[in-house]
Design an enzyme around this catalytic site. Structure first.
Site, mmCIF file in Angstrom:
data_model
loop_
_atom_site.group_PDB
_atom_site.id
_atom_site.type_symbol
_atom_site.label_atom_id
_atom_site.label_comp_id
_atom_site.label_asym_id
_atom_site.label_seq_id
_atom_site.Cartn_x
_atom_site.Cartn_y
_atom_site.Cartn_z
ATOM 1 C CE LYS A 207 5.742 -8.937 -4.670
ATOM 2 N NZ LYS A 207 6.288 -10.228 -4.236
ATOM 3 C CG HIS A 227 8.125 -14.149 -5.550
ATOM 4 N ND1 HIS A 227 6.909 -14.619 -6.020
ATOM 5 C CD2 HIS A 227 7.806 -13.294 -4.542
ATOM 6 C CE1 HIS A 227 5.925 -14.082 -5.332
ATOM 7 N NE2 HIS A 227 6.442 -13.279 -4.422
ATOM 8 C CB SER A 249 1.391 -13.607 -5.084
ATOM 9 O OG SER A 249 2.441 -13.093 -5.858
ATOM 10 C CB CYS A 251 1.213 -19.877 -2.325
ATOM 11 S SG CYS A 251 0.208 -19.885 -3.818
ATOM 12 C CG ASP A 276 7.510 -11.153 -1.229
ATOM 13 O OD1 ASP A 276 6.877 -12.151 -1.625
ATOM 14 O OD2 ASP A 276 7.470 -10.057 -1.805
ATOM 15 N NE ARG A 365 -1.162 -8.388 0.044
ATOM 16 C CZ ARG A 365 -0.191 -9.105 -0.550
ATOM 17 N NH1 ARG A 365 0.983 -9.215 -0.004
ATOM 18 N NH2 ARG A 365 -0.436 -9.743 -1.668
HETATM 19 C C1 OXD Z 1 2.916 -10.567 -3.981
HETATM 20 C C2 OXD Z 1 3.295 -9.897 -2.728
HETATM 21 O O1 OXD Z 1 1.944 -10.157 -4.628
HETATM 22 O O2 OXD Z 1 4.287 -10.325 -2.106
HETATM 23 O O3 OXD Z 1 3.621 -11.531 -4.343
HETATM 24 O O4 OXD Z 1 2.644 -8.917 -2.329
HETATM 25 MN MN MN Z 2 5.346 -11.859 -3.161
#
Ligand code: OXD
Ligand code: MN
Length: 581
Positions: A207, A227, A249, A251, A276, A365
């Site tokens: 990020k 993103h 995020s 979704c 991502d 995760r």
């Molecule tokens: C987010 C991720 O938080 O990809 O968007 O981890």
């Molecule tokens: Mn993300």
């Protein structure tokens, strides 16, 4: 190991002086290095080994319970002018930010090893890739960076050749939320992050670099850092269209990127390029092309099962790192909706007790290399990336947003992206399920003022007449009793097929004020248990609700003041006028 690049060596020396590590390790990115670090972390309890027969080379990390998600309220963009960061970011003046965060870094690596992690975001030979060096005192970060990026010797060689790189300094510090800060200095191409070991805060290639710093850099250099997942959809005739899709995020980006065609459409194939982040460039012919800067996935675990995402379910049965999931009595990882096994321990290592909440943290995760994915596209390594046919925005909306619609043109598409709103998820610390504006799914990640960002998006219209078509999707519409109207997951292919048909000009649509909606019969529902009435609800709009929404979008845009591009406001006004007709 050292480096022949003076600017890099000098920075390492400065950081070592400030943080006072016990020793310095230059990461080469080799498998042997990965194994050594895993061994070390198994010995000190940072990792534990999962069932070696059913989950070979899989490890579990349980984080500090206060360190389980991104922390947007502690994340800053530190530009010289506050206006350049914009109302969409927390801002601090660079000098003050350095002083504040450096005070926390002072002596922070005492008795720890300082790892120097050279990495390349994007294929190692791509002109569109960008490199960085992360300094971290966390071996967990090193092994995750190995899975998520092209990390080690080849990246260092490129950095030494090019002489430029993003500087990312990270320490887990004492993990106290009071001493946690994620600082970005886009004008200096640098990042300083302390007090968290969580992925989005600590794996600085992701990020921090590939979105916040890269978006700033992309604006200056004429490209886009977004993103977005990138997915290839191959028709039974063997033609592949590539789509870049921005969803907030947690979704379902990973699920969409790895979609498995249902039996009814088994002659279609899906190829995953990324789940991502996408870096998008115009080529000499005006075609927008995408590369995925990452080479691994850091995905949300709960909900992953053989029905929702069999590719992900299978790929995390080996060579994966799990963070904050529960465990079964035979030492397999366990999470809510896994559909097999029972939890014996929760994500805090306690005996499982339902009254303590879920066994796996909702934002637990997996980290896994992209090549583990059965639907991985080898074009993810193509230096020029893949041509993009459609850009798709979306959000998690119980109401309002139809299943899919197409913008009228590029400018209107920028408004569609700018107007995205979504219910918040566990990916960030804070309340879950509250609708908030998340333009282009970039609210937490745009490294500069959104007003300038939208102007940058609009400027592409002048640079090419071959831009992708822009769409909006919503898989999350619910009926009055909270039941999802659309089955989602693999069945989303039916919507992607309509999008492709629109790109090819092969299907008609209904023009409305908000854009082109599918005629309900044009979404293939063969072998789907869905009523005509539901399809109608999914493919129509409520004018009164949309007037309210557009006026809320108008107010939101106005909050960007004079910097807001007039063309964007004009697009919003056009939609309002048409709704009022
Ligand atoms: C987010 C991720 O938080 O990809 O968007 O981890
Ligand atoms: Mn993300």
């Amino acid at each position: 190991m050292t480096t022949k690049l003076d600017s890099l060596q000098q920075w390492i020396n400065e950081v070592a002086e400030l943080t006072n590590p016990a020793d310095i390790h230059w990461c080469d990115g080799s498998d042997a290095e990965y194994q050594d670090l895993v061994k070390q972390m198994l010995a000190d309890g940072t990792l534990s080994e999962l069932n070696g027969e059913t989950y070979p080379n899989c490890y579990l990390h349980l984080s500090d319970p206060s360190d389980v998600a991104r922390v947007e309220h502690l994340t800053f963009v530190c530009t010289s002018e506050e206006e350049d960061a914009g109302p969409n970011n927390n801002w601090m003046a660079p000098a003050e930010a350095h002083e504040k965060v450096d005070a926390l870094f002072e002596g922070a690596m005492q008795d720890r090893t300082m790892y120097v992690i050279p990495y390349c975001m994007g294929p190692i030979d791509s002109p569109f890739s960008r490199c960085g060096v992360e300094i971290s005192d966390s071996p967990y970060v090193v092994v995750n960076m190995k899975l998520m990026t092209r990390m080690g010797t080849a990246a260092l060689a490129r950095i030494e050749r090019e002489g430029s790189f993003v500087k990312g300094l990270h320490s887990t510090g004492d993990l106290s939320p009071d001493r946690r800060l994620i600082m970005h200095f886009p004008e200096e191409l640098s990042i300083k992050s302390i007090g968290s070991g969580y992925g989005g805060n600590a794996l600085l290639g992701k990020k921090c670099h590939a979105l916040r710093i890269a978006s700033h850099q992309a604006r200056q250099e004429g490209w886009l850092a977004e993103h977005m997942l990138i997915v290839g959809i191959e028709s039974p005739a063997g033609e592949t269209h590539y789509i870049a899709c921005a969803l907030p995020s947690a979704c379902g980006k990973t699920n969409l990127a790895m979609l498995i065609p249902p039996d009814s459409q088994a002659d279609w194939k899906i190829w995953t390029l990324g789940d991502d982040i996408a870096w998008l460039h115009l080529d000499d012919e005006g075609q927008l092309r995408a590369i995925n800067p990452e080479s691994g996935y850091f995905g949300v675990v709960p909900g992953t099962n053989s029905k929702t995402n069999k590719n992900a379910f299978d790929m995390i049965t080996h060579d994966a790192i799990y963070t904050n999931v529960g465990r079964t009595s035979d030492n397999e990882p366990w999470w809510e909706d896994k559909k097999v096994g029972e939890p014996a321990y929760d994500w805090q290592g306690r005996d499982y007790d339902a009254s303590n909440g879920p066994a796996a943290h909702p934002n637990s995760r997996f980290t896994v290399a992209a090549c583990n994915n059965p639907s991985y596209s080898s074009l993810a390594e193509a230096p020029d990336g893949v041509p993009i046919s459609a850009i798709v925005f979306g959000g998690r909306r119980k109401e309002l947003a139809p299943l899919v619609y197409q913008s009228k043109d590029w400018k209107h598409g920028v408004l569609v992206g700018a107007g995205v709103a979504s219910e918040t998820t566990a990916a960030n610390v804070g309340e879950v399920g509250v609708v908030r504006r998340d333009p282009m799914a970039m609210k937490p990640f745009c490294g500069y003022n959104f007003a300038d960002y939208w102007a940058h998006w609009l400027s592409f219209d002048e640079r090419s007449d071959k831009l992708p078509k822009i769409f909006h999707i919503n898989w999350f519409r619910q009926d009055k009793v909270g039941k999802f109207l659309w089955p989602g997951f693999g069945e989303n292919l039916r919507v992607l097929r309509w999008i492709i048909e629109r790109c090819e000009g092969r299907v008609d649509a209904t023009e409305t004020a908000i854009g082109y909606l599918p005629k309900s019969e044009d979404i293939d529902t063969a072998q789907l248990d869905i009523s005509d009435e539901t399809m109608l609800a999914l493919t129509s709009i409520d004018k009164a609700q949309w007037l309210e929404e557009m006026s809320a979008i108008g107010e939101y845009l106005d909050s960007y003041g004079d910097r807001l591009p007039k063309a964007l406001k004009a697009e919003q006004q056009k939609v309002v006028d048409q709704l009022n007709q």
